[in-house]
Design an enzyme around this catalytic site. Sequence first.
Site, PDB file in Angstrom:
ATOM      1  N   TYR A 102      -6.684 -19.185  23.179  1.00 25.53           N
ATOM      2  CA  TYR A 102      -7.451 -18.076  23.738  1.00 25.53           C
ATOM      3  C   TYR A 102      -7.039 -17.846  25.188  1.00 25.53           C
ATOM      4  O   TYR A 102      -6.602 -18.774  25.879  1.00 25.53           O
ATOM      5  CB  TYR A 102      -8.947 -18.379  23.717  1.00 25.53           C
ATOM      6  CG  TYR A 102      -9.624 -18.243  22.381  1.00 25.53           C
ATOM      7  CD1 TYR A 102     -10.233 -17.050  22.005  1.00 25.53           C
ATOM      8  CD2 TYR A 102      -9.677 -19.312  21.496  1.00 25.53           C
ATOM      9  CE1 TYR A 102     -10.870 -16.923  20.783  1.00 25.53           C
ATOM     10  CE2 TYR A 102     -10.312 -19.199  20.260  1.00 25.53           C
ATOM     11  CZ  TYR A 102     -10.914 -17.998  19.913  1.00 25.53           C
ATOM     12  OH  TYR A 102     -11.535 -17.875  18.702  1.00 25.53           O
ATOM     13  N   ASP A 159     -16.986 -13.573  18.628  1.00 25.27           N
ATOM     14  CA  ASP A 159     -18.256 -12.978  19.009  1.00 25.27           C
ATOM     15  C   ASP A 159     -18.112 -11.483  19.279  1.00 25.27           C
ATOM     16  O   ASP A 159     -17.009 -10.946  19.407  1.00 25.27           O
ATOM     17  CB  ASP A 159     -18.807 -13.654  20.264  1.00 25.27           C
ATOM     18  CG  ASP A 159     -19.243 -15.083  20.015  1.00 25.27           C
ATOM     19  OD1 ASP A 159     -19.540 -15.412  18.854  1.00 25.27           O
ATOM     20  OD2 ASP A 159     -19.293 -15.865  20.988  1.00 25.27           O
TER      21      ASP A 159
END
Length: 247
Positions: free
Chosen positions: A109, A51
Amino acid sequence: MNVLLWLAYKGTNYAGFQVQPNAPTVCSTLQDAMQAVLGCRPDVKGCSRTDAGVHARRFALNFHYDGKVPLRQLPLAFNAHLPPDIRVLEALSVPEDFHARYAAHAKTYAYRIRSGAVDDPFDSDFTYRVAAPLDLAAMQRAAAGFVGTHDFLALCASGSSVAARGDTVRTVSACTVTAADGVYTLTVTADGYLYNMVRILAGTVLQAGRGKLDPAAVPTILQSRDRSRAGPTLPACGLCLLRVDYD
């Protein structure tokens, strides 16, 4: 040949990786550099659609290449045409059927949260700051509740086409929280992710650290499949793709 590129980038100035019609993205910026070096604009297959504002330490993509520049020289050639917040780390020949997204069997992540009254100007682009003190043990207990194979619909933002198809089961193999110098780092490894899943997971763990959520409630939140039961979606700045694992 089919070529795998490893990238690192700071996502602050970009609207994510994927090409957007009216915004700068990591992919379009890379393709500009590729065109300058190769004289063409290769079709690029990224491992993830990060994103806007999300960073990456090790991002994988592949493209088909028939140029004359040796592979070992491609990173330096591309980097000469890239801004300093995007870097090609390595170029490797891979099998013809390799696809950076579909061949990945796990991605890791990290989400960084700073606890304190003042931002650190040297890492404020990479952390989300909260003024409240945080309970590390509670955050660790909450994080552990996400490990395993679960339906993660409760951790999926609305508008997800994957969720609309009912494909919301993922396997989280590791989910931990560590703390050092006022920064709490949530690290998650999974075989796949839903839209905003890590940022919502981080928001849920943060609520546990602030004493606003019982860590023992995590299984119930997952079973509810109700987005409103989970924590807030934290800002993109704290999120970074650490690595992608391939066989």
